[in-house]
Design a protein around this motif. Sequence first.
Motif, short mmCIF file in Angstrom:
data_model
loop_
_atom_site.label_atom_id
_atom_site.label_comp_id
_atom_site.label_asym_id
_atom_site.label_seq_id
_atom_site.Cartn_x
_atom_site.Cartn_y
_atom_site.Cartn_z
N LEU A 132 12.02 1.52 -34.41
CA LEU A 132 12.96 0.65 -33.72
C LEU A 132 12.33 -0.71 -33.40
N GLU A 133 13.00 -1.79 -33.83
CA GLU A 133 12.52 -3.15 -33.60
C GLU A 133 13.40 -3.94 -32.66
N GLN A 134 14.69 -3.67 -32.69
CA GLN A 134 15.62 -4.40 -31.82
C GLN A 134 16.51 -3.41 -31.09
N LEU A 135 16.56 -3.55 -29.77
CA LEU A 135 17.40 -2.69 -28.94
C LEU A 135 18.14 -3.55 -27.93
N ILE A 136 19.45 -3.40 -27.90
CA ILE A 136 20.29 -4.10 -26.92
C ILE A 136 20.95 -3.06 -26.03
N ILE A 137 20.58 -3.06 -24.76
CA ILE A 137 21.20 -2.15 -23.79
C ILE A 137 21.76 -2.96 -22.62
N SER A 138 22.28 -4.14 -22.92
CA SER A 138 22.87 -4.98 -21.89
C SER A 138 23.99 -4.25 -21.16
N TRP A 139 23.99 -4.40 -19.83
CA TRP A 139 25.01 -3.83 -18.96
C TRP A 139 24.98 -2.31 -18.91
N CYS A 140 23.92 -1.71 -19.40
CA CYS A 140 23.72 -0.26 -19.22
C CYS A 140 22.99 -0.09 -17.88
N ASP A 141 23.75 -0.15 -16.80
CA ASP A 141 23.16 -0.30 -15.48
C ASP A 141 22.63 0.99 -14.87
N GLN A 142 22.65 2.09 -15.65
CA GLN A 142 22.03 3.32 -15.17
C GLN A 142 20.56 3.41 -15.59
N VAL A 143 20.13 2.51 -16.44
CA VAL A 143 18.75 2.53 -16.93
C VAL A 143 17.81 2.04 -15.84
N THR A 144 16.69 2.74 -15.68
CA THR A 144 15.68 2.38 -14.69
C THR A 144 14.32 2.24 -15.37
N LYS A 145 13.31 2.02 -14.56
CA LYS A 145 11.95 1.86 -15.08
C LYS A 145 11.47 3.10 -15.83
N ASP A 146 11.95 4.27 -15.44
CA ASP A 146 11.52 5.51 -16.12
C ASP A 146 11.98 5.51 -17.57
N GLY A 147 13.19 5.04 -17.81
CA GLY A 147 13.68 4.97 -19.18
C GLY A 147 12.91 3.96 -20.01
N ILE A 148 12.60 2.81 -19.42
CA ILE A 148 11.82 1.79 -20.13
C ILE A 148 10.42 2.32 -20.45
N GLN A 149 9.83 3.02 -19.52
CA GLN A 149 8.50 3.59 -19.75
C GLN A 149 8.51 4.55 -20.93
N ALA A 150 9.52 5.42 -20.97
CA ALA A 150 9.62 6.38 -22.09
C ALA A 150 9.86 5.65 -23.40
N LEU A 151 10.71 4.63 -23.39
CA LEU A 151 11.05 3.90 -24.62
C LEU A 151 9.83 3.24 -25.24
N VAL A 152 9.10 2.47 -24.47
CA VAL A 152 8.03 1.66 -25.05
C VAL A 152 6.84 2.49 -25.49
N ARG A 153 6.68 3.66 -24.95
CA ARG A 153 5.56 4.50 -25.38
C ARG A 153 5.75 5.03 -26.79
N GLY A 154 7.01 5.16 -27.23
CA GLY A 154 7.26 5.63 -28.58
C GLY A 154 7.70 4.55 -29.54
N CYS A 155 8.11 3.40 -29.00
CA CYS A 155 8.63 2.31 -29.83
C CYS A 155 7.84 1.03 -29.55
N GLY A 156 6.57 1.09 -29.77
CA GLY A 156 5.70 -0.04 -29.48
C GLY A 156 5.88 -1.22 -30.40
N GLY A 157 6.66 -1.04 -31.47
CA GLY A 157 6.89 -2.13 -32.41
C GLY A 157 8.09 -2.98 -32.07
N LEU A 158 8.66 -2.81 -30.89
CA LEU A 158 9.84 -3.59 -30.50
C LEU A 158 9.57 -5.08 -30.59
#
Length: 407
Positions: A132-158
């Motif tokens: 994954l290189e591009q992710l748009i989650i604009s206005w997904c207001d249920q997302v918190t820091k925990d979700g971002i932490q999980a995302l970047v650990r597996g998708c470091g090529g963003l």
Amino acid sequence: MFSNNDEAVINKKLPKELLLRIFSFLDVVTLCRCAQVSRGRVVENISKRCGGFLRKLSLRGCQGVGDNALRTFAQNCRNIEVLNLNGCTKITDATCTSLSKFCSKLRHLDLASCTSITNLSLKALSEGCPLLEQLIISWCDQVTKDGIQALVRGCGGLKALSLKGCTQLEDEALKFIGAHCPELVTLNLQTCLQITDDGLITICRGCHKLQSLCASGCSNITDAILNALGQNCPRLRILEVARCSQLTDVGFTTLARNCHELEKMDLEECVQSLSHCELITDDGIRHLGNGACAHDRLEVIELDNCPLITDASLEHLKSCHSLERIELYDCQQITRAGIKRLRVDRGDPGPEPPFRPGLTDAAGGGWNRNRNPWKKWGLGERRGTGFDPAAVAQEGGKNKPENPTKF
């Protein structure tokens, strides 16, 4: 309307290559109408017929598409690389679970305004979509820091990440991004109201390739961010900090001195109220105009609602040879004469600009090379801040820098 038997015959007679060709001529609105009137399941049928041939699909605004349809899609179209689900409001975390399980080649995903998406979706994408290189989650207001932490650990090529309107995000989320996404080129944090200097400084220190940053509406940030950008992100080309009222001349001086590739700046409402700190003034614009970036690269500067700048600022911008647009809404000290001098010096003999009703000498718009006088002065509908979704720009040549994704 075809009967079920007629529809089955059509599906059997037409080869998948032809069906794919037919659907390629349909825009999103037409595709949505097909989905609304058809007795069959359009997305499922497309996926079954196209299968592994399909690489890109936009279902933007298809509000009738849900998790079940996208599960079938994911199972059949395992080579999908670009998927736009912007505004598909029925989908939930189950869709991202399906994409994670079956679509390991996914590179670009747009989930803007899919408000049922939570941290579970980001965890699933991290586990199953490592490219994954591009992710748009604009206005997904249920997302918190925990979700971002999980995302970047597996998708470091963003390379491009839009978190616009994710109001629960705090500085801790940005620290995870800064630590794990060294390839990041574009970041949109518009209206992430809890973000402060601490989080953005971490981004600057960890994402040296950053070319485009939107922090409009992040009212807690100060000149420390401009200093950090100047010291760590020399490739910065686009900066949007509208309504960031604590930014002053001092920060922009450092930015102009070090970021030599700046092309666009949005400083709308950079006005510090009820404070004794410095304001954006002609002196700050002077430093910007004298910077190395301004002479050859600066194309757009937006100074809406900066009440302390005067015609002197326009004089400081005369040496910006690539400048194509200046926006000056509600800059009460910019005069008709100042704009006229700029136009003459730029070799623009076009018609006089219209002014807002009720204003006599104060400029109501801005300067633009476009010859249409009404578009030229920006007096139509007010534009929003931030970027609209667009495809990631590709590298144009060995010596041409990669363009940042616009959101």
